[in-house]
Motif scaffolding. Structure first.
Motif: not given
Length: 88
Positions: A5-13
């Motif tokens: 998630f941190l690398q590609d930013g896809e999704g919701d934290a």
């Protein structure tokens, strides 16, 4: 999951935190905010990205998959240290 998630930013934290950290001491809104901040930082600093590494025995879904990634990294980057890692 958090690292991707941190690398590609896809999704919701919040969803990433809920899925990954369910029933762990880290399942808090503040941690979801930290994950979102780290992702935003990586977007603004592509040459100096931060990474999320760690293993917490109470984060049930993180264990084996995360440890396998650490072993894979060590095998490539520091093969001489693999034997010591196996003894830990």
């Amino acid at each position: 999951m958090i690292g991707e998630f941190l690398q590609d930013g896809e999704g919701d934290a919040r969803q990433i935190a809920a899925e990954t950290l369910a029933a762990s001491p880290w399942e808090h809104e503040e941690f979801a905010h930290l994950i979102a901040w780290m992702r935003d930082y990586n977007r603004s600093h592509p040459q100096h990205k931060v990474h999320f590494m760690g293993d917490d025995i109470s984060a049930r879904k993180a264990g084996d998959r995360l440890f396998a990634r650490v072993i894979d990294y060590m095998r490539e980057a520091h093969p001489e240290a693999l034997q010591r890692l196996d003894t830990l």
